[in-house]
Design an enzyme around this catalytic site. Structure first.
Site, PDB file in Angstrom:
ATOM      1  CB  CYS A  98      -0.953   0.067   1.277  1.00 18.74           C
ATOM      2  SG  CYS A  98      -1.827   1.646   1.518  1.00 18.74           S
ATOM      3  CG  HIS A 123      -1.850  -5.819  11.494  1.00 15.68           C
ATOM      4  ND1 HIS A 123      -1.477  -5.218  10.400  1.00 15.68           N
ATOM      5  CD2 HIS A 123      -3.058  -6.067  11.217  1.00 15.68           C
ATOM      6  CE1 HIS A 123      -2.356  -5.150   9.635  1.00 15.68           C
ATOM      7  NE2 HIS A 123      -3.383  -5.651  10.043  1.00 15.68           N
ATOM      8  CD  GLU A 125      -0.453  -0.786   8.317  1.00 15.62           C
ATOM      9  OE1 GLU A 125       0.152   0.503   8.663  1.00 15.62           O
ATOM     10  OE2 GLU A 125      -1.256  -1.171   7.802  1.00 15.62           O
ATOM     11  CB  THR A 159      -3.118   2.224   7.257  1.00 18.82           C
ATOM     12  OG1 THR A 159      -3.265   0.589   7.191  1.00 18.82           O
ATOM     13  CG2 THR A 159      -1.759   2.441   6.613  1.00 18.82           C
ATOM     14  CB  CYS A 187      -5.697   4.216   5.465  1.00 19.96           C
ATOM     15  SG  CYS A 187      -6.284   3.961   3.703  1.00 19.96           S
ATOM     16  CB  SER A 215     -10.081  -7.912   7.201  1.00  9.83           C
ATOM     17  OG  SER A 215     -10.347  -6.578   7.186  1.00  9.83           O
ATOM     18  CG  ASN A 217     -10.373  -3.054   6.397  1.00 12.46           C
ATOM     19  OD1 ASN A 217     -11.324  -3.018   6.048  1.00 12.46           O
ATOM     20  ND2 ASN A 217      -9.227  -3.745   6.063  1.00 12.46           N
TER      21      ASN A 217
END
Length: 277
Positions: A98, A123, A125, A159, A187, A215, A217
């Site tokens: 990303c 995580h 990220e 994010t 994000c 996920s 998000n």
């Protein structure tokens, strides 16, 4: 059943771009007669991963024991040292990270003085961000500020991190003399999905989020609904819809940024028809 759909839902621009890069990587591997690999899950959605595996892409986390080939880097990024190792072993890297994550990694590397990462330890990220700045501690809650000395820190934020939790961390950090100079915000796509969902809470019985339980998000959208007093359901596909949903009068239907359009459409059709197909 009345099904309300937020303006912003489903794949974000970064995920769509990543999947285009994956398509290009698969074609490049075929053209060169090389194996094609994926570092981790390109996004946190099992259906997306399965579709790539069906096209011959193999998921790996290390260059050990495999023939060098084309490597797709997941949207969450890859630690610097591991990227260098893949390159040394002769892998051709196709970077689907990303753009926001890439920017955060770059700012962490370049930041002078002390740095700090706000996000959920473990995580994908956060693994990439930590790989860009190994000396930066990771903070996931107010309680974890206990181990941070007073002073100024350059900080980046996962994010998909919770906005209310970030605000709580910033308030408590300021009280303790920990000055956070946030280099980049959460994000914009994640924020738009939350705001768009929140605008439809009035008069609905529940919220249905289409997404994978892995996920962040997607889970955050459920948490947002629950914080507003709404029953929230997270489902990967239409088969996962519980029977009780079909007796409700009105629901909001949304989806995480890593959820394919096909999954969302199937759940929408089932809810509107009042049955699974």
């Amino acid at each position: 059943m009345n099904v309300l759909i937020p303006r912003y839902h489903g794949f974000c621009g970064g995920v769509r771009a990543a999947l285009r890069k994956a398509d290009e990587a698969i074609e490049e591997a075929r053209r060169r007669s090389l194996p094609c690999y994926l570092y981790g899950s390109i996004v946190h959605n099992r259906l997306v991963t399965r579709s790539l595996e069906a096209r011959g892409v193999r998921m790996i986390l290390s260059p050990d024991g495999v023939e060098p080939g084309v490597l797709i880097v997941r949207t969450h990024g890859i630690p610097d040292a591991l990227r260098a190792l893949f390159e040394e072993r002769g892998f051709l890297i196709v970077d689907a990270t990303c753009p926001v994550v890439l920017r955060n990694m770059s700012m962490l590397r370049d930041a002078e003085g002390k740095a700090l990462i706000i996000g959920v330890r473990g995580h994908s990220e956060i693994e990439a961000l930590s790989g860009a700045r190994p000396d930066a501690p990771v903070i996931a809650s107010v309680a974890e500020l206990d181990g941070i000395a007073a002073g100024e820190y350059k900080a980046v934020v996962q994010t998909t991190f919770s906005v209310p939790l970030l605000s709580a961390i910033e308030r408590e950090a300021a009280r303790r003399g920990i000055v956070l100079k946030v280099l980049n915000s959460i994000c914009d796509a994640s924020e738009k999905r939350r705001e768009s969902l929140s605008s439809l809470f009035n008069g609905v019985d529940a919220v249905v989020v289409v997404g994978d339980e892995e996920s962040a998000n997607s889970r955050e959208l459920c948490a947002l609904a629950e914080s507003a007093g709404k029953k929230a359901y997270l489902t990967l596909d239409a088969e996962g819809l519980p029977d009780e949903l079909f007796s409700l009068g009105a629901v909001v239907l949304t989806s995480g940024a890593s959820t394919p359009d096909e999954s969302f459409d199937a759940v929408r059709d089932a809810l509107m028809a009042g049955k699974r197909f």
